[in-house]
Design a protein around this motif. Structure first.
Motif, PDB file in Angstrom:
ATOM      1  N   GLU A   1      49.670 -28.155  12.801  1.00  0.00           N
ATOM      2  CA  GLU A   1      48.379 -28.516  13.399  1.00  0.00           C
ATOM      3  C   GLU A   1      47.284 -28.580  12.337  1.00  0.00           C
ATOM      4  O   GLU A   1      46.440 -29.482  12.346  1.00  0.00           O
ATOM      5  N   LEU A   2      47.302 -27.626  11.437  1.00  0.00           N
ATOM      6  CA  LEU A   2      46.306 -27.606  10.368  1.00  0.00           C
ATOM      7  C   LEU A   2      46.477 -28.796   9.428  1.00  0.00           C
ATOM      8  O   LEU A   2      45.495 -29.406   8.998  1.00  0.00           O
ATOM      9  N   MET A   3      47.721 -29.144   9.136  1.00  0.00           N
ATOM     10  CA  MET A   3      47.961 -30.288   8.265  1.00  0.00           C
ATOM     11  C   MET A   3      47.570 -31.597   8.954  1.00  0.00           C
ATOM     12  O   MET A   3      47.111 -32.526   8.289  1.00  0.00           O
ATOM     13  N   ARG A   4      47.708 -31.655  10.255  1.00  0.00           N
ATOM     14  CA  ARG A   4      47.240 -32.849  10.979  1.00  0.00           C
ATOM     15  C   ARG A   4      45.738 -33.009  10.765  1.00  0.00           C
ATOM     16  O   ARG A   4      45.255 -34.102  10.478  1.00  0.00           O
ATOM     17  N   ASP A   5      44.998 -31.908  10.847  1.00  0.00           N
ATOM     18  CA  ASP A   5      43.558 -31.957  10.598  1.00  0.00           C
ATOM     19  C   ASP A   5      43.258 -32.294   9.140  1.00  0.00           C
ATOM     20  O   ASP A   5      42.323 -33.043   8.840  1.00  0.00           O
ATOM     21  N   ALA A   6      44.026 -31.739   8.220  1.00  0.00           N
ATOM     22  CA  ALA A   6      43.807 -31.998   6.792  1.00  0.00           C
ATOM     23  C   ALA A   6      44.026 -33.477   6.451  1.00  0.00           C
ATOM     24  O   ALA A   6      43.360 -34.018   5.570  1.00  0.00           O
ATOM     25  N   HIS A   7      44.913 -34.122   7.162  1.00  0.00           N
ATOM     26  CA  HIS A   7      45.198 -35.547   6.946  1.00  0.00           C
ATOM     27  C   HIS A   7      44.218 -36.466   7.680  1.00  0.00           C
ATOM     28  O   HIS A   7      44.129 -37.651   7.357  1.00  0.00           O
ATOM     29  N   ASN A   8      43.500 -35.949   8.639  1.00  0.00           N
ATOM     30  CA  ASN A   8      42.657 -36.763   9.526  1.00  0.00           C
ATOM     31  C   ASN A   8      41.401 -37.243   8.798  1.00  0.00           C
ATOM     32  O   ASN A   8      40.432 -36.501   8.630  1.00  0.00           O
TER      33      ASN A   8
ATOM     34  N   LEU B   1      40.229 -22.736  -4.163  1.00  0.00           N
ATOM     35  CA  LEU B   1      40.047 -22.965  -2.725  1.00  0.00           C
ATOM     36  C   LEU B   1      39.584 -21.701  -2.022  1.00  0.00           C
ATOM     37  O   LEU B   1      38.674 -21.738  -1.193  1.00  0.00           O
ATOM     38  N   ARG B   2      40.228 -20.581  -2.329  1.00  0.00           N
ATOM     39  CA  ARG B   2      39.839 -19.309  -1.716  1.00  0.00           C
ATOM     40  C   ARG B   2      38.380 -18.992  -1.986  1.00  0.00           C
ATOM     41  O   ARG B   2      37.628 -18.621  -1.076  1.00  0.00           O
ATOM     42  N   ASP B   3      37.957 -19.146  -3.226  1.00  0.00           N
ATOM     43  CA  ASP B   3      36.567 -18.847  -3.587  1.00  0.00           C
ATOM     44  C   ASP B   3      35.603 -19.759  -2.832  1.00  0.00           C
ATOM     45  O   ASP B   3      34.563 -19.310  -2.345  1.00  0.00           O
ATOM     46  N   TRP B   4      35.956 -21.030  -2.709  1.00  0.00           N
ATOM     47  CA  TRP B   4      35.108 -21.963  -1.978  1.00  0.00           C
ATOM     48  C   TRP B   4      35.035 -21.581  -0.504  1.00  0.00           C
ATOM     49  O   TRP B   4      33.949 -21.542   0.075  1.00  0.00           O
ATOM     50  N   VAL B   5      36.181 -21.284   0.100  1.00  0.00           N
ATOM     51  CA  VAL B   5      36.213 -20.908   1.519  1.00  0.00           C
ATOM     52  C   VAL B   5      35.376 -19.655   1.763  1.00  0.00           C
ATOM     53  O   VAL B   5      34.625 -19.577   2.729  1.00  0.00           O
ATOM     54  N   GLN B   6      35.465 -18.682   0.882  1.00  0.00           N
ATOM     55  CA  GLN B   6      34.766 -17.410   1.073  1.00  0.00           C
ATOM     56  C   GLN B   6      33.280 -17.482   0.754  1.00  0.00           C
ATOM     57  O   GLN B   6      32.500 -16.739   1.343  1.00  0.00           O
ATOM     58  N   HIS B   7      32.867 -18.360  -0.166  1.00  0.00           N
ATOM     59  CA  HIS B   7      31.489 -18.298  -0.655  1.00  0.00           C
ATOM     60  C   HIS B   7      30.656 -19.560  -0.489  1.00  0.00           C
ATOM     61  O   HIS B   7      29.428 -19.495  -0.586  1.00  0.00           O
ATOM     62  N   VAL B   8      31.293 -20.715  -0.258  1.00  0.00           N
ATOM     63  CA  VAL B   8      30.550 -21.969  -0.258  1.00  0.00           C
ATOM     64  C   VAL B   8      30.743 -22.768   1.034  1.00  0.00           C
ATOM     65  O   VAL B   8      29.792 -23.380   1.526  1.00  0.00           O
ATOM     66  N   ALA B   9      31.949 -22.802   1.527  1.00  0.00           N
ATOM     67  CA  ALA B   9      32.283 -23.647   2.693  1.00  0.00           C
ATOM     68  C   ALA B   9      31.299 -23.430   3.826  1.00  0.00           C
ATOM     69  O   ALA B   9      30.848 -22.312   4.045  1.00  0.00           O
ATOM     70  N   PRO B  10      30.950 -24.481   4.485  1.00  0.00           N
ATOM     71  CA  PRO B  10      31.429 -25.856   4.439  1.00  0.00           C
ATOM     72  C   PRO B  10      30.627 -26.748   3.494  1.00  0.00           C
ATOM     73  O   PRO B  10      30.765 -27.964   3.537  1.00  0.00           O
ATOM     74  N   LEU B  11      29.814 -26.151   2.661  1.00  0.00           N
ATOM     75  CA  LEU B  11      28.949 -26.936   1.778  1.00  0.00           C
ATOM     76  C   LEU B  11      29.718 -27.509   0.592  1.00  0.00           C
ATOM     77  O   LEU B  11      30.785 -27.035   0.233  1.00  0.00           O
ATOM     78  N   GLU B  12      29.131 -28.515  -0.005  1.00  0.00           N
ATOM     79  CA  GLU B  12      29.669 -29.087  -1.239  1.00  0.00           C
ATOM     80  C   GLU B  12      29.033 -28.352  -2.404  1.00  0.00           C
ATOM     81  O   GLU B  12      28.035 -27.672  -2.226  1.00  0.00           O
ATOM     82  N   PRO B  13      29.595 -28.441  -3.572  1.00  0.00           N
ATOM     83  CA  PRO B  13      30.687 -29.321  -3.952  1.00  0.00           C
ATOM     84  C   PRO B  13      32.034 -28.748  -3.509  1.00  0.00           C
ATOM     85  O   PRO B  13      32.238 -27.528  -3.488  1.00  0.00           O
ATOM     86  N   LEU B  14      32.938 -29.650  -3.161  1.00  0.00           N
ATOM     87  CA  LEU B  14      34.295 -29.249  -2.806  1.00  0.00           C
ATOM     88  C   LEU B  14      35.028 -28.866  -4.087  1.00  0.00           C
ATOM     89  O   LEU B  14      34.813 -29.472  -5.135  1.00  0.00           O
ATOM     90  N   PRO B  15      35.906 -27.871  -4.000  1.00  0.00           N
ATOM     91  CA  PRO B  15      36.632 -27.455  -5.202  1.00  0.00           C
ATOM     92  C   PRO B  15      37.669 -28.475  -5.644  1.00  0.00           C
ATOM     93  O   PRO B  15      37.960 -28.604  -6.835  1.00  0.00           O
ATOM     94  N   ILE B  16      38.252 -29.187  -4.683  1.00  0.00           N
ATOM     95  CA  ILE B  16      39.196 -30.269  -4.945  1.00  0.00           C
ATOM     96  C   ILE B  16      39.045 -31.277  -3.805  1.00  0.00           C
ATOM     97  O   ILE B  16      38.454 -30.970  -2.770  1.00  0.00           O
ATOM     98  N   SER B  17      39.577 -32.454  -3.996  1.00  0.00           N
ATOM     99  CA  SER B  17      39.467 -33.484  -2.971  1.00  0.00           C
ATOM    100  C   SER B  17      40.380 -33.155  -1.781  1.00  0.00           C
ATOM    101  O   SER B  17      41.337 -32.370  -1.925  1.00  0.00           O
ATOM    102  N   PRO B  18      40.112 -33.743  -0.627  1.00  0.00           N
ATOM    103  CA  PRO B  18      41.012 -33.543   0.504  1.00  0.00           C
ATOM    104  C   PRO B  18      42.455 -33.942   0.183  1.00  0.00           C
ATOM    105  O   PRO B  18      43.394 -33.242   0.566  1.00  0.00           O
ATOM    106  N   ALA B  19      42.638 -35.051  -0.533  1.00  0.00           N
ATOM    107  CA  ALA B  19      43.997 -35.486  -0.888  1.00  0.00           C
ATOM    108  C   ALA B  19      44.689 -34.455  -1.783  1.00  0.00           C
ATOM    109  O   ALA B  19      45.882 -34.172  -1.605  1.00  0.00           O
ATOM    110  N   GLN B  20      43.951 -33.889  -2.733  1.00  0.00           N
ATOM    111  CA  GLN B  20      44.530 -32.855  -3.603  1.00  0.00           C
ATOM    112  C   GLN B  20      44.858 -31.599  -2.800  1.00  0.00           C
ATOM    113  O   GLN B  20      45.888 -30.959  -3.038  1.00  0.00           O
TER     114      GLN B  20
END
Length: 94
Positions: free
Chosen positions: A5-12, A58-77
């Motif tokens: 389910e999570l990967m479906r969202d990640a691909h969306n 990714l962990r650092d971004w999720v814990q301290h920045v998300a949902p704001l940019e800059p993204l640590p890596i692209s969605p495809a990555q």
């Protein structure tokens, strides 16, 4: 939520990029063996050094920045990383 389910969202591509990256991180977390803390769970994954570094970003971004940019890596990555983690850790349990 489950990995699929999570990967479906990640691909969306209709979802925001930050939502997709976060979903990919959550999918990675689903691959972790049960552990006390997020760091312990992620540390238990058998990852190559480059993939481990990406998971930490990714962990650092999720814990301290998300949902704001800059993204640590692209969605495809993030999707590719989650797929590698899932494939390798699923095969290492057998």
């Amino acid at each position: 939520m489950r990995y699929e389910e999570l990967m479906r969202d990640a691909h969306n591509q209709a979802l925001m990029a930050s939502t997709r990256v976060h979903a990919a991180f959550d999918a990675i977390y689903c691959c972790c063996p049960p552990a006390g803390t997020l760091d312990e769970a992620l540390g238990a994954l058998d990852l190559s050094p480059p993939d481990k570094a990406l998971v930490i970003r990714l962990r650092d971004w999720v814990q301290h920045v998300a949902p704001l940019e800059p993204l640590p890596i692209s969605p495809a990555q993030a999707v590719a990383l989650a797929e590698r983690v899932h494939k390798y850790n699923a095969s290492s349990r057998h």
